[in-house]
Design a protein around this motif. Sequence first.
Motif, PDB file in Angstrom:
ATOM      1  N   PHE A  28       0.596  -1.442   0.405  1.00  0.00           N
ATOM      2  CA  PHE A  28      -0.070   0.077   0.344  1.00  0.00           C
ATOM      3  C   PHE A  28       0.672   1.029  -0.237  1.00  0.00           C
ATOM      4  O   PHE A  28       0.529   2.379  -0.808  1.00  0.00           O
ATOM      5  N   ALA A  29       2.084   1.344   1.227  1.00  0.00           N
ATOM      6  CA  ALA A  29       3.284   2.664   1.248  1.00  0.00           C
ATOM      7  C   ALA A  29       3.072   2.355  -0.236  1.00  0.00           C
ATOM      8  O   ALA A  29       3.740   3.487  -0.315  1.00  0.00           O
ATOM      9  N   SER A  30       3.754   1.687  -0.919  1.00  0.00           N
ATOM     10  CA  SER A  30       4.425   1.403  -2.241  1.00  0.00           C
ATOM     11  C   SER A  30       3.887   2.441  -3.299  1.00  0.00           C
ATOM     12  O   SER A  30       4.090   3.457  -3.986  1.00  0.00           O
ATOM     13  N   ASN A  31       2.584   1.691  -3.324  1.00  0.00           N
ATOM     14  CA  ASN A  31       1.583   2.315  -4.166  1.00  0.00           C
ATOM     15  C   ASN A  31       0.867   4.067  -4.037  1.00  0.00           C
ATOM     16  O   ASN A  31       1.022   4.655  -4.899  1.00  0.00           O
ATOM     17  N   VAL A  32       0.911   4.420  -2.349  1.00  0.00           N
ATOM     18  CA  VAL A  32       0.794   5.259  -2.200  1.00  0.00           C
ATOM     19  C   VAL A  32       1.955   6.328  -2.675  1.00  0.00           C
ATOM     20  O   VAL A  32       1.711   7.661  -3.568  1.00  0.00           O
ATOM     21  N   GLN A  33       3.160   6.117  -2.344  1.00  0.00           N
ATOM     22  CA  GLN A  33       4.307   7.279  -2.787  1.00  0.00           C
ATOM     23  C   GLN A  33       4.958   7.577  -4.350  1.00  0.00           C
ATOM     24  O   GLN A  33       4.354   8.165  -4.817  1.00  0.00           O
ATOM     25  N   LEU A  34       4.170   5.904  -4.920  1.00  0.00           N
ATOM     26  CA  LEU A  34       4.570   6.215  -7.168  1.00  0.00           C
ATOM     27  C   LEU A  34       3.205   6.800  -7.192  1.00  0.00           C
ATOM     28  O   LEU A  34       4.136   7.744  -8.355  1.00  0.00           O
ATOM     29  N   LEU A  35       2.038   6.327  -6.245  1.00  0.00           N
ATOM     30  CA  LEU A  35       1.118   7.884  -7.096  1.00  0.00           C
ATOM     31  C   LEU A  35       1.505   8.781  -6.317  1.00  0.00           C
ATOM     32  O   LEU A  35       1.656   9.905  -7.286  1.00  0.00           O
ATOM     33  N   TRP A  36       2.666   9.555  -5.306  1.00  0.00           N
ATOM     34  CA  TRP A  36       2.245  11.129  -5.315  1.00  0.00           C
ATOM     35  C   TRP A  36       3.462  11.153  -6.242  1.00  0.00           C
ATOM     36  O   TRP A  36       3.783  12.790  -6.593  1.00  0.00           O
ATOM     37  N   ASP A  37       4.897  10.276  -6.953  1.00  0.00           N
ATOM     38  CA  ASP A  37       6.284  10.856  -6.961  1.00  0.00           C
ATOM     39  C   ASP A  37       5.259  11.071  -8.869  1.00  0.00           C
ATOM     40  O   ASP A  37       6.047  12.065  -9.175  1.00  0.00           O
ATOM     41  N   THR A  38       4.774  10.676  -8.853  1.00  0.00           N
ATOM     42  CA  THR A  38       4.369  10.341  -9.841  1.00  0.00           C
ATOM     43  C   THR A  38       3.184  11.433 -11.159  1.00  0.00           C
ATOM     44  O   THR A  38       2.780  11.494 -11.792  1.00  0.00           O
ATOM     45  N   GLY A  39       2.204  10.670 -10.206  1.00  0.00           N
ATOM     46  CA  GLY A  39       0.625  11.712 -10.883  1.00  0.00           C
ATOM     47  C   GLY A  39       0.220  10.349 -11.194  1.00  0.00           C
ATOM     48  O   GLY A  39      -1.353  11.079 -11.452  1.00  0.00           O
ATOM     49  N   ILE A  40       0.747   9.181 -11.377  1.00  0.00           N
ATOM     50  CA  ILE A  40      -0.394   8.159 -12.073  1.00  0.00           C
ATOM     51  C   ILE A  40      -1.459   7.412 -11.449  1.00  0.00           C
ATOM     52  O   ILE A  40      -0.807   6.726 -10.314  1.00  0.00           O
ATOM     53  N   PRO A  41      -2.527   7.695 -11.678  1.00  0.00           N
ATOM     54  CA  PRO A  41      -3.360   6.481 -10.856  1.00  0.00           C
ATOM     55  C   PRO A  41      -3.305   5.594 -10.681  1.00  0.00           C
ATOM     56  O   PRO A  41      -2.469   4.814 -11.190  1.00  0.00           O
ATOM     57  N   GLN A  42      -2.999   4.758  -9.575  1.00  0.00           N
ATOM     58  CA  GLN A  42      -3.086   3.533  -8.788  1.00  0.00           C
ATOM     59  C   GLN A  42      -3.938   2.484  -8.655  1.00  0.00           C
ATOM     60  O   GLN A  42      -4.622   3.064  -8.322  1.00  0.00           O
ATOM     61  N   ILE A  43      -4.014   1.247  -8.626  1.00  0.00           N
ATOM     62  CA  ILE A  43      -4.792  -0.006  -8.062  1.00  0.00           C
ATOM     63  C   ILE A  43      -3.925  -0.627  -7.630  1.00  0.00           C
ATOM     64  O   ILE A  43      -3.180  -1.380  -7.706  1.00  0.00           O
ATOM     65  N   CYS A  44      -4.532  -0.906  -5.567  1.00  0.00           N
ATOM     66  CA  CYS A  44      -3.882  -1.101  -5.344  1.00  0.00           C
ATOM     67  C   CYS A  44      -4.911  -2.848  -4.981  1.00  0.00           C
ATOM     68  O   CYS A  44      -6.040  -2.336  -3.580  1.00  0.00           O
ATOM     69  N   GLU A  45      -4.624  -4.523  -4.356  1.00  0.00           N
ATOM     70  CA  GLU A  45      -5.572  -4.756  -3.919  1.00  0.00           C
ATOM     71  C   GLU A  45      -4.680  -5.333  -2.787  1.00  0.00           C
ATOM     72  O   GLU A  45      -3.544  -6.386  -2.869  1.00  0.00           O
ATOM     73  N   ILE A  46      -5.258  -5.352  -1.805  1.00  0.00           N
ATOM     74  CA  ILE A  46      -4.617  -5.335  -0.344  1.00  0.00           C
ATOM     75  C   ILE A  46      -6.432  -5.559   1.059  1.00  0.00           C
ATOM     76  O   ILE A  46      -6.882  -5.962   0.016  1.00  0.00           O
ATOM     77  N   ARG A  47      -5.729  -6.279   2.031  1.00  0.00           N
ATOM     78  CA  ARG A  47      -6.793  -6.633   3.403  1.00  0.00           C
ATOM     79  C   ARG A  47      -7.294  -5.351   4.787  1.00  0.00           C
ATOM     80  O   ARG A  47      -5.862  -4.995   4.578  1.00  0.00           O
ATOM     81  N   LEU A  48      -8.324  -4.855   3.731  1.00  0.00           N
ATOM     82  CA  LEU A  48      -8.645  -4.216   5.340  1.00  0.00           C
ATOM     83  C   LEU A  48      -9.185  -4.728   5.930  1.00  0.00           C
ATOM     84  O   LEU A  48     -10.171  -4.849   6.452  1.00  0.00           O
ATOM     85  N   LEU A  49      -9.435  -3.710   7.670  1.00  0.00           N
ATOM     86  CA  LEU A  49      -9.953  -4.588   8.719  1.00  0.00           C
ATOM     87  C   LEU A  49     -11.436  -3.541   8.063  1.00  0.00           C
ATOM     88  O   LEU A  49     -11.649  -2.399   8.797  1.00  0.00           O
ATOM     89  N   ASN A  50     -12.528  -4.636   8.779  1.00  0.00           N
ATOM     90  CA  ASN A  50     -13.592  -4.020   8.743  1.00  0.00           C
ATOM     91  C   ASN A  50     -14.315  -3.793   9.745  1.00  0.00           C
ATOM     92  O   ASN A  50     -13.753  -3.553  11.281  1.00  0.00           O
ATOM     93  N   GLY A  51     -15.135  -2.665  10.387  1.00  0.00           N
ATOM     94  CA  GLY A  51     -16.003  -2.756  11.558  1.00  0.00           C
ATOM     95  C   GLY A  51     -15.913  -4.359  12.453  1.00  0.00           C
ATOM     96  O   GLY A  51     -16.935  -3.899  13.642  1.00  0.00           O
ATOM     97  N   LYS A  52     -15.864  -5.079  12.490  1.00  0.00           N
ATOM     98  CA  LYS A  52     -15.921  -7.024  12.499  1.00  0.00           C
ATOM     99  C   LYS A  52     -15.165  -7.703  12.941  1.00  0.00           C
ATOM    100  O   LYS A  52     -14.903  -8.367  13.747  1.00  0.00           O
ATOM    101  N   SER A  53     -13.933  -6.295  13.488  1.00  0.00           N
ATOM    102  CA  SER A  53     -12.287  -6.871  13.518  1.00  0.00           C
ATOM    103  C   SER A  53     -11.936  -8.061  13.311  1.00  0.00           C
ATOM    104  O   SER A  53     -10.919  -9.067  13.168  1.00  0.00           O
ATOM    105  N   SER A  54     -12.431  -8.033  11.525  1.00  0.00           N
ATOM    106  CA  SER A  54     -11.781  -9.044  10.226  1.00  0.00           C
ATOM    107  C   SER A  54     -10.929  -8.778   9.246  1.00  0.00           C
ATOM    108  O   SER A  54     -11.951  -7.188   9.099  1.00  0.00           O
ATOM    109  N   PHE A  55     -10.728  -8.561   8.827  1.00  0.00           N
ATOM    110  CA  PHE A  55      -9.797  -8.338   7.546  1.00  0.00           C
ATOM    111  C   PHE A  55     -11.216  -8.380   6.247  1.00  0.00           C
ATOM    112  O   PHE A  55     -11.248  -9.866   5.801  1.00  0.00           O
ATOM    113  N   ILE A  56     -10.732  -7.537   5.460  1.00  0.00           N
ATOM    114  CA  ILE A  56     -11.338  -8.267   3.977  1.00  0.00           C
ATOM    115  C   ILE A  56     -10.768  -8.049   2.413  1.00  0.00           C
ATOM    116  O   ILE A  56     -10.151  -7.235   3.347  1.00  0.00           O
TER     117      ILE A  56
END
Length: 170
Positions: free
Chosen positions: A120-148
Amino acid sequence: QKRKGERTGKPDRFSSRRLEFPFSHLPEEDQSLVRDLVAGHKELQKENARLHLIQKKLKTSHEYNRSLLDAASVSLLALDREGTILESNLAAASLFGRKPIRLAGKHFRRYVHSGDRPSFASNVQLLWDTGIPQICEIRLLNGKSSFIPARLDLVLSSDRSRGSILLMTI
Protein backbone atom coordinates in the motif's frame (compact mmCIF):
# COMPACT_ATOMS: atom_id res chain seq x y z
CA GLN A 1 -39.17 38.86 14.43
CA LYS A 2 -36.25 40.65 12.82
CA ARG A 3 -33.50 38.48 11.36
CA LYS A 4 -29.87 39.47 11.45
CA GLY A 5 -29.16 41.98 8.70
CA GLU A 6 -32.82 42.88 8.02
CA ARG A 7 -33.96 46.47 8.08
CA THR A 8 -36.32 47.51 10.83
CA GLY A 9 -37.84 50.53 9.13
CA LYS A 10 -35.78 52.85 11.34
CA PRO A 11 -33.34 55.11 9.57
CA ASP A 12 -29.87 53.66 9.19
CA ARG A 13 -27.63 55.08 11.91
CA PHE A 14 -25.16 55.97 9.19
CA SER A 15 -27.62 57.46 6.74
CA SER A 16 -26.45 60.75 5.31
CA ARG A 17 -29.69 62.46 6.39
CA ARG A 18 -29.06 61.60 10.02
CA LEU A 19 -25.37 62.53 9.90
CA GLU A 20 -25.93 65.92 8.30
CA PHE A 21 -27.47 67.48 11.37
CA PRO A 22 -24.97 66.39 14.05
CA PHE A 23 -22.04 67.17 11.79
CA SER A 24 -23.27 70.47 10.34
CA HIS A 25 -21.04 72.33 12.78
CA LEU A 26 -17.96 70.80 11.14
CA PRO A 27 -16.10 72.58 8.39
CA GLU A 28 -17.33 71.72 4.89
CA GLU A 29 -14.20 69.68 4.18
CA ASP A 30 -14.87 67.46 7.23
CA GLN A 31 -18.55 67.14 6.32
CA SER A 32 -17.44 65.97 2.88
CA LEU A 33 -15.23 63.32 4.51
CA VAL A 34 -18.16 62.15 6.64
CA ARG A 35 -20.36 61.89 3.53
CA ASP A 36 -17.63 59.88 1.79
CA LEU A 37 -17.38 57.57 4.79
CA VAL A 38 -21.16 57.09 4.80
CA ALA A 39 -21.12 56.31 1.08
CA GLY A 40 -18.25 53.85 1.61
CA HIS A 41 -20.14 52.25 4.48
CA LYS A 42 -23.21 51.77 2.30
CA GLU A 43 -21.08 50.15 -0.41
CA LEU A 44 -19.57 47.82 2.19
CA GLN A 45 -23.06 46.90 3.39
CA LYS A 46 -24.07 46.03 -0.18
CA GLU A 47 -20.92 43.97 -0.68
CA ASN A 48 -21.49 42.22 2.65
CA ALA A 49 -25.06 41.34 1.64
CA ARG A 50 -23.76 40.00 -1.69
CA LEU A 51 -21.12 37.88 0.08
CA HIS A 52 -23.72 36.50 2.51
CA LEU A 53 -25.84 35.43 -0.46
CA ILE A 54 -22.83 33.73 -2.07
CA GLN A 55 -22.05 32.01 1.24
CA LYS A 56 -25.63 30.74 1.46
CA LYS A 57 -25.45 29.40 -2.11
CA LEU A 58 -22.12 27.69 -1.39
CA LYS A 59 -23.52 26.07 1.74
CA THR A 60 -26.51 24.78 -0.21
CA SER A 61 -24.21 23.46 -2.95
CA HIS A 62 -21.94 21.80 -0.38
CA GLU A 63 -24.92 20.12 1.30
CA TYR A 64 -26.21 18.88 -2.06
CA ASN A 65 -22.80 17.50 -3.09
CA ARG A 66 -22.37 15.90 0.33
CA SER A 67 -25.74 14.16 -0.03
CA LEU A 68 -24.66 12.84 -3.46
CA LEU A 69 -21.41 11.48 -2.02
CA ASP A 70 -23.21 9.87 0.88
CA ALA A 71 -25.72 8.26 -1.48
CA ALA A 72 -22.92 6.60 -3.48
CA SER A 73 -22.60 2.87 -2.96
CA VAL A 74 -18.84 2.96 -3.49
CA SER A 75 -16.58 3.85 -0.55
CA LEU A 76 -14.85 7.20 -1.03
CA LEU A 77 -12.07 8.69 1.08
CA ALA A 78 -9.82 11.74 0.85
CA LEU A 79 -6.36 11.53 2.44
CA ASP A 80 -3.60 14.07 2.92
CA ARG A 81 0.04 13.39 2.06
CA GLU A 82 0.65 11.79 5.47
CA GLY A 83 -2.22 9.34 4.96
CA THR A 84 -4.61 11.04 7.38
CA ILE A 85 -8.27 10.67 6.45
CA LEU A 86 -9.68 14.10 5.67
CA GLU A 87 -13.18 13.05 4.58
CA SER A 88 -15.18 9.94 3.87
CA ASN A 89 -18.65 9.11 2.68
CA LEU A 90 -21.20 6.92 4.46
CA ALA A 91 -20.24 3.79 2.49
CA ALA A 92 -16.60 4.07 3.61
CA ALA A 93 -17.59 4.79 7.18
CA SER A 94 -19.91 1.79 7.33
CA LEU A 95 -17.18 -0.42 5.80
CA PHE A 96 -15.01 0.41 8.79
CA GLY A 97 -17.89 0.37 11.28
CA ARG A 98 -17.63 4.10 12.00
CA LYS A 99 -19.38 7.38 11.33
CA PRO A 100 -17.69 9.65 8.75
CA ILE A 101 -16.84 12.21 11.43
CA ARG A 102 -15.12 9.46 13.45
CA LEU A 103 -12.88 8.47 10.52
CA ALA A 104 -11.64 12.03 9.92
CA GLY A 105 -8.24 12.58 11.48
CA LYS A 106 -7.39 8.88 11.68
CA HIS A 107 -4.45 7.47 9.76
CA PHE A 108 -5.68 5.16 6.99
CA ARG A 109 -2.77 2.77 7.56
CA ARG A 110 -4.44 1.55 10.77
CA TYR A 111 -7.14 -0.13 8.62
CA VAL A 112 -4.61 -1.87 6.33
CA HIS A 113 -3.49 -5.42 7.21
CA SER A 114 0.10 -5.26 8.49
CA GLY A 115 1.26 -7.68 5.76
CA ASP A 116 -0.16 -5.38 3.07
CA ARG A 117 1.20 -2.09 4.40
CA PRO A 118 4.44 -2.16 2.36
CA SER A 119 2.49 -2.71 -0.88
CA PHE A 120 0.00 0.00 0.00
CA ALA A 121 2.77 2.45 0.96
CA SER A 122 4.61 1.72 -2.29
CA ASN A 123 1.49 2.43 -4.39
CA VAL A 124 0.78 5.64 -2.49
CA GLN A 125 4.38 6.83 -2.88
CA LEU A 126 4.32 6.07 -6.61
CA LEU A 127 1.09 8.06 -6.92
CA TRP A 128 2.58 11.08 -5.13
CA ASP A 129 5.84 10.84 -7.14
CA THR A 130 4.32 10.41 -10.60
CA GLY A 131 0.70 11.54 -10.35
CA ILE A 132 -0.27 8.35 -12.24
CA PRO A 133 -3.40 6.70 -10.79
CA GLN A 134 -2.69 3.48 -8.92
CA ILE A 135 -4.65 0.30 -8.22
CA CYS A 136 -3.85 -1.61 -5.08
CA GLU A 137 -5.34 -4.91 -3.86
CA ILE A 138 -4.97 -5.34 -0.11
CA ARG A 139 -6.80 -6.56 2.97
CA LEU A 140 -8.65 -4.01 5.08
CA LEU A 141 -9.84 -4.25 8.66
CA ASN A 142 -13.61 -3.88 8.61
CA GLY A 143 -15.87 -2.84 11.45
CA LYS A 144 -16.18 -6.44 12.67
CA SER A 145 -12.48 -6.86 13.56
CA SER A 146 -11.87 -9.06 10.53
CA PHE A 147 -10.01 -8.42 7.31
CA ILE A 148 -11.68 -8.25 3.91
CA PRO A 149 -10.04 -8.19 0.46
CA ALA A 150 -10.33 -4.80 -1.18
CA ARG A 151 -9.36 -3.09 -4.40
CA LEU A 152 -8.28 0.53 -3.93
CA ASP A 153 -8.23 2.99 -6.81
CA LEU A 154 -5.95 5.91 -5.95
CA VAL A 155 -5.82 9.27 -7.74
CA LEU A 156 -4.52 12.72 -6.91
CA SER A 157 -6.76 15.75 -6.84
CA SER A 158 -6.31 19.41 -6.01
CA ASP A 159 -8.16 21.14 -3.22
CA ARG A 160 -7.90 24.92 -3.00
CA SER A 161 -7.67 24.99 0.76
CA ARG A 162 -5.59 21.83 1.27
CA GLY A 163 -3.47 21.54 -1.87
CA SER A 164 -3.02 18.08 -3.36
CA ILE A 165 -5.04 15.28 -1.80
CA LEU A 166 -5.30 11.57 -2.45
CA LEU A 167 -8.76 10.35 -3.45
CA MET A 168 -9.48 6.70 -2.88
CA THR A 169 -12.33 4.49 -3.95
CA ILE A 170 -12.77 1.05 -2.42
